[in-house]
Design a protein around this motif. Structure first.
Motif, short mmCIF file in Angstrom:
data_model
loop_
_atom_site.label_atom_id
_atom_site.label_comp_id
_atom_site.label_asym_id
_atom_site.label_seq_id
_atom_site.Cartn_x
_atom_site.Cartn_y
_atom_site.Cartn_z
N PRO A 100 0.09 18.04 -3.70
CA PRO A 100 1.24 18.29 -4.55
C PRO A 100 1.56 19.78 -4.65
CG PRO A 100 -0.68 17.80 -5.89
CD PRO A 100 -1.08 17.54 -4.47
N PRO A 101 2.78 20.11 -5.11
CA PRO A 101 3.19 21.53 -5.12
C PRO A 101 2.16 22.39 -5.85
CG PRO A 101 5.04 20.12 -5.66
CD PRO A 101 3.84 19.24 -5.64
N PRO A 102 1.90 23.58 -5.33
CA PRO A 102 0.90 24.44 -5.95
C PRO A 102 1.48 25.21 -7.13
CG PRO A 102 1.77 25.52 -4.03
CD PRO A 102 2.46 24.20 -4.10
N SER A 103 0.59 25.80 -7.87
CA SER A 103 0.99 26.75 -8.90
C SER A 103 0.51 28.13 -8.46
CB SER A 103 0.38 26.36 -10.26
OG SER A 103 -1.03 26.34 -10.18
N GLY A 148 10.53 21.67 -4.26
CA GLY A 148 9.82 20.77 -3.37
C GLY A 148 8.35 21.15 -3.29
N PRO A 149 7.79 21.22 -2.09
CA PRO A 149 6.37 21.60 -1.96
C PRO A 149 6.12 23.09 -2.07
CG PRO A 149 7.28 21.16 0.20
CD PRO A 149 8.37 20.86 -0.78
N LEU A 160 0.85 -1.18 0.00
CA LEU A 160 0.00 0.00 0.00
C LEU A 160 0.88 1.23 0.00
CD1 LEU A 160 -2.81 1.34 0.34
CD2 LEU A 160 -2.45 1.20 2.80
N SER A 161 0.65 2.12 -0.96
CA SER A 161 1.40 3.36 -1.05
C SER A 161 0.54 4.50 -0.53
CB SER A 161 1.82 3.62 -2.51
OG SER A 161 2.52 4.83 -2.61
N LEU A 162 1.06 5.23 0.44
CA LEU A 162 0.35 6.37 1.03
C LEU A 162 1.01 7.67 0.59
CD1 LEU A 162 -0.22 5.09 4.68
CD2 LEU A 162 -1.82 5.05 2.78
N SER A 163 0.23 8.59 0.13
CA SER A 163 0.73 9.91 -0.28
C SER A 163 -0.01 10.97 0.52
CB SER A 163 0.50 10.13 -1.78
OG SER A 163 1.21 9.18 -2.55
N VAL A 164 0.78 11.83 1.17
CA VAL A 164 0.19 12.90 1.98
C VAL A 164 -0.13 14.07 1.06
CG1 VAL A 164 0.57 14.48 3.90
CG2 VAL A 164 1.47 12.16 4.01
N VAL A 165 -1.33 14.59 1.15
CA VAL A 165 -1.74 15.72 0.35
C VAL A 165 -2.24 16.83 1.27
CG1 VAL A 165 -2.35 14.29 -1.63
CG2 VAL A 165 -4.09 14.82 0.09
#
Length: 550
Positions: free
Chosen positions: A360-363, A390-391, A328-333
């Motif tokens: 994910p990184p903002p624009s 980065g972020p 299981l891959s967990l990604s923090v958003v």
């Protein structure tokens, strides 16, 4: 007049005399095991000694309930047909002329159980011996068929099973076998009628019933025995359940899955597997090596908070027959957290900067009046720059001309999980500008107005002082804000907003000789939207600081 009941024996050709001279000697109760045979001795007498006839008497055995015109179970009368179910198995032994009515029964069936009566006919005299009858009880053979096979059964490995019955029970009779059960439903039916069965068990056959049915063909007695299959198999159907604060949110059945979670969210992972014997469950971070040390030796893994933006966790199920892994891959958003915009006056105009952090990184993009500015470019009026690491995303906007009280300016940060913006509001009068974060709802607007009231009255007081010293006829301009540009769309807010950033005041104020002077102030409000709907607390907006340059 002769009673009707007395006419019935005459209609049947019966003698009205019950006794004297009519005697029957036979065993009245007999118990016999199905499939076996027996000889029942019998003798009879009748008062016909005065008669002379060379004709042999006809004798019959009937089932109780059958009238004398029905088919008997046995007779010596060649003109009478015997019952189909007893034909060839029930026989008369001895000579009826010697008053011998002995009966032979072989290959006894369970259906043979019942009561039988004897009847004799000679010339015109016919008599049924109903005062004494033969009662036959039939019991099943002792024991049941026995299924023998080497244990344990292992999924995927062919195994021979044998069904047998003791010789004392079958009496040498031909046997018919049948195998039944879920484990043999998909097999060739032609292979299911032998005493031996080759079975290749499957994992799903574990716990199901298998029946061997055996029929003694001559006696038509059916015996059967049923066993429950114990099939060993390696772990399979390994799956992970994910829960937030002990409330199950979703189930993951794929071998490898990816899940997005909100920043700061506490998780619990539960791993289960189907196996026999039970599998040992353990958790690993990443893909485990052969002798890796697990971070949990149970099927439960508690994650209070993820320290990295992305992490992979693997559950392993193992028993003596094999193992299976699932990951299981967990990604923090997280939605954008906006820092700024922060503006300062330069020799050539106004310079504003803005930063944001998100996963994910903002624009970043700027709104100048009705125009939308993003990326990196410049012209005679403005210059836009942006970068990311980065972020974080950083952007700046330099305005060289076009400054005025009608200018609206805002910085927006956005990703798929939310949007946040901060706006610059230009005020007439003394040199000042106002920077406000995007707000939503009546409560937030009321808070903004409360913050603006002191500033409003300050400007009003200053304008009145100017009016007192201004010559008559000079028109006094209303000192209210002309332009307010608010940030746009937002998503629900998270539990805890980030720390507020104090925005800097103007560095270089314009000279007093200018006809219309601008005051620069800074006011920031920040909210952080969240994508997770559960366990939200009330939205909280914090006011940091207002600075006025005089």
């Amino acid at each position: 007049m002769v009673p009707l009941l007395l006419l019935l024996p005459l209609l049947w050709g019966e003698s009205l005399q019950e006794n004297p001279g009519y005697r029957l000697q036979v065993q009245e109760s007999l118990t016999l095991q199905a499939g076996l045979g027996v000889l029942v001795p019998c003798s009879f007498s009748y008062p016909w000694s005065s008669w002379y006839s060379s004709m042999e008497p006809f004798i019959y055995w009937f089932r109780e309930g059958d009238d004398p015109h029905s088919d008997p179970v046995a007779t010596n009368n060649p003109k009478r047909r015997v019952r189909m179910e007893t034909r060839g198995r029930f026989h008369l032994l001895g000579d009826p002329s010697d008053k011998d009515c002995s009966l032979s029964i072989r290959d006894t069936r369970m259906s043979d159980a019942g009561v039988y009566y004897f009847r004799v006919e000679r010339d015109n005299v016919k008599y049924s011996y109903r005062d004494k009858k033969l009662g036959l009880q039939v019991t099943a053979p002792p024991g049941k068929p026995y299924i023998q096979f080497p244990e344990p059964l292992e999924a995927g490995r062919p195994t021979n099973l044998t069904c047998s019955l003791s010789l004392a029970s079958d009496g040498g009779q031909p046997l018919l076998f049948s195998w039944m059960g879920e484990a043999v439903d998909t097999m060739d039916p032609g292979t299911l009628h032998s005493s031996e069965l080759t079975l290749t068990p499957r994992p799903q056959d574990h716990g199901t019933n298998l029946t061997c049915q055996m029929t003694l063909q001559r006696s038509q007695v059916t015996l059967e025995t049923t066993i429950q299959l114990n099939v060993s198999y390696a772990p399979r159907n390994l799956r992970i359940s994910l829960s937030f604060r002990n409330i199950t949110a979703l189930k993951i059945l794929q071998n490898t899955s990816s899940v997005l979670i909100s920043e700061g969210q506490a998780l619990q992972l539960l791993c289960v597997a189907d196996s026999n014997p039970l599998a040992q469950l353990s958790w690993f971070r990443g893909s485990p090596a052969l002798e890796a040390t697990p971070i949990s030796s149970t099927g439960v893994l508690v994650l209070p908070d993820l320290e990295t933006p992305e992490a992979e966790f693997t559950c392993r199920a193992r028993n003596p027959l094999g193992s299976q892994n699932t990951s299981l891959s967990l990604s923090v958003v997280s939605p954008p957290q906006l820092l700024g915009p922060s503006c300062s006056q330069e020799d050539q105009g106004l310079r504003c900067s803005c930063s944001s952090q998100a996963r994910p990184p903002p624009s970043l993009r700027w709104r100048l009046g009705e125009g939308l500015l993003e990326g990196n470019f410049s012209n005679a009026s403005f210059e836009v720059t942006s970068s990311s690491a980065g972020p974080w995303a950083n952007g700046s906007l330099s305005l060289r001309e076009g400054l005025g009280s009608s200018l609206s300016l805002s910085c927006e940060a956005l990703n798929v999980h939310g949007t946040q913006s901060g706006s610059v509001l230009l005020l007439p009068g003394k040199p000042a500008f106002l920077v406000a974060g995007a707000l939503g709802g009546a409560g937030a607007m009321a808070l903004l107005l409360l913050c603006l009231c002191p500033l409003f009255f300050y400007i009003l007081k200053a304008r009145r002082k100017q009016a007192a010293t201004r010559p008559e006829g000079v028109d006094d301009e209303d000192p209210v804000m002309r332009t307010v540009a608010w940030g746009s769309r937002k998503k629900p807010c998270s539990d805890s907003p980030p720390d507020q950033t104090v925005l800097s005041p103007a560095e270089d104020a314009p000279s007093p000789e200018e006809q219309e002077e601008l005051h620069y102030a800074s006011l920031s409000f920040h909210e952080m939207p969240s994508r997770e709907p559960q366990d939200q607390e009330a939205t909280r907006t914090e006011y940091s600081e207002i600075k006025i340059s005089g």
